[in-house]
Design a protein around this motif. Structure first.
Motif, short mmCIF file in Angstrom:
data_model
loop_
_atom_site.label_atom_id
_atom_site.label_comp_id
_atom_site.label_asym_id
_atom_site.label_seq_id
_atom_site.Cartn_x
_atom_site.Cartn_y
_atom_site.Cartn_z
N VAL A 1 -11.93 -12.25 12.90
CA VAL A 1 -11.27 -10.99 13.24
C VAL A 1 -10.99 -10.87 14.72
N TRP A 2 -12.00 -11.12 15.56
CA TRP A 2 -11.83 -10.90 16.99
C TRP A 2 -10.86 -11.92 17.59
N GLU A 3 -10.91 -13.16 17.11
CA GLU A 3 -9.99 -14.17 17.60
C GLU A 3 -8.54 -13.82 17.26
N VAL A 4 -8.31 -13.40 16.02
CA VAL A 4 -6.96 -13.05 15.59
C VAL A 4 -6.49 -11.77 16.28
N LEU A 5 -7.40 -10.82 16.48
CA LEU A 5 -7.04 -9.57 17.16
C LEU A 5 -6.59 -9.85 18.59
N LEU B 1 -5.54 -12.75 19.87
CA LEU B 1 -4.31 -13.52 19.80
C LEU B 1 -3.11 -12.61 19.54
N SER B 2 -3.25 -11.69 18.58
CA SER B 2 -2.15 -10.82 18.18
C SER B 2 -1.76 -9.87 19.30
N ILE B 3 -2.74 -9.34 20.03
CA ILE B 3 -2.45 -8.42 21.13
C ILE B 3 -1.61 -9.11 22.20
N ILE B 4 -2.04 -10.30 22.63
CA ILE B 4 -1.30 -11.04 23.65
C ILE B 4 0.08 -11.43 23.13
N LEU C 1 0.62 -15.52 7.99
CA LEU C 1 0.15 -16.90 7.89
C LEU C 1 0.12 -17.58 9.26
N THR C 2 1.16 -17.32 10.07
CA THR C 2 1.22 -17.97 11.38
C THR C 2 0.11 -17.48 12.30
N LEU C 3 -0.05 -16.16 12.42
CA LEU C 3 -1.06 -15.63 13.33
C LEU C 3 -2.48 -15.92 12.87
N SER C 4 -2.72 -15.81 11.57
CA SER C 4 -4.06 -16.13 11.07
C SER C 4 -4.34 -17.62 11.19
N GLY C 5 -3.31 -18.46 11.00
CA GLY C 5 -3.49 -19.90 11.14
C GLY C 5 -3.79 -20.30 12.57
N ILE C 6 -3.02 -19.76 13.53
CA ILE C 6 -3.27 -20.07 14.94
C ILE C 6 -4.62 -19.48 15.38
N GLY C 7 -4.94 -18.29 14.86
CA GLY C 7 -6.24 -17.69 15.17
C GLY C 7 -7.39 -18.54 14.66
N TYR C 8 -7.23 -19.10 13.47
CA TYR C 8 -8.26 -19.98 12.89
C TYR C 8 -8.41 -21.24 13.74
N LEU C 9 -7.26 -21.78 14.18
CA LEU C 9 -7.30 -22.96 15.04
C LEU C 9 -8.03 -22.65 16.34
N ALA D 1 -1.37 -17.96 22.27
CA ALA D 1 -0.56 -16.78 21.95
C ALA D 1 0.75 -16.78 22.74
N VAL D 2 0.65 -17.07 24.04
CA VAL D 2 1.85 -17.08 24.89
C VAL D 2 2.78 -18.22 24.47
N LEU D 3 2.21 -19.39 24.18
CA LEU D 3 3.02 -20.53 23.77
C LEU D 3 3.71 -20.26 22.43
#
Length: 205
Positions: free
Chosen positions: A54-58, A60-63, A88-96, A176-178
């Motif tokens: 949750v915190w990683e995706v949150l 990532l999503s904010i930035i 799928l994209t944000l949760s996948g990048i957050g998981y990574l 997130a920026v990339l």
């Protein structure tokens, strides 16, 4: 007319008064964007909660969305496809980002410099994207570009400092920026066009 447009139009008709400066169409569009963003957030929260990130995706999503507000970027053509691909994209990048192995400080710093430099060059060339919700006035678009480039530079210095104390947050910030910068590149538009064709062939809405 999709479900989100129907609901937003109904709400706009109910709240528009005689002294309202905005037209019913403008109110409806704003309400629709709010509803879709709310739905996207709920779906993203559920998936990230189930994955324990949750915190990683949150973060990532904010930035990601802060940069997207200034630059815009590629979109799917329907709310449903945007919801699926975006989640799928944000949760996948957050998981990574959540499961990246610990790197040496020098290796992490090199990644940050390279990724943020690539982001800077993409924004310098393509930001802001041509979309209806972004201003068409060239002066305002120029200001948006400068804000985006300045944000990347400041962000780069910030996370180069942060990497020593919290490497994971620094790397997620750069991801997130990339990610948002890549959504400005013509290759992303071609990929989305390909996905749209596949969706149409599959008969999905």
């Amino acid at each position: 007319m999709g479900w989100s447009e129907k609901i937003s139009t109904r709400i706009a008709k109910g709240i528009k008064g005689d002294n309202t400066e905005h037209t019913e169409e403008q109110l409806s569009h704003g309400i629709e964007i709010f509803l879709l963003n709310l739905l996207n957030f709920v779906c993203l929260f559920i998936i990230s909660y189930l994955l324990g990130i949750v915190w990683e995706v949150l973060f990532l999503s904010i930035i990601y969305y802060l940069h997207r507000l200034v630059t815009g970027g590629v979109h799917m053509s329907t709310p449903f496809s945007c919801l699926i691909v975006g989640t799928l994209t944000l949760s996948g990048i957050g998981y990574l980002g959540a499961h990246l192995p610990l790197l040496s400080t020098s290796a992490a710093s090199i990644w940050i410099i390279v990724s943020m430099s690539v982001s800077f060059m993409i924004n310098l060339r393509y930001a802001p994207a041509a979309h209806t919700y972004l201003p068409t006035n060239e002066k305002i678009r120029g200001i948006c570009k400068k804000i985006a480039l300045f944000s990347i530079l400041i962000g780069c210095f910030f996370i180069l400092f942060l990497v020593v104390y919290h490497q994971k947050l620094a790397l997620i910030y750069s991801l997130a920026v990339l990610l948002q910068s890549l959504h400005l590149h013509p290759v992303s538009y071609r990929l989305v066009a390909g996905l749209e064709k596949m969706r149409e062939k599959g008969g999905l809405s």
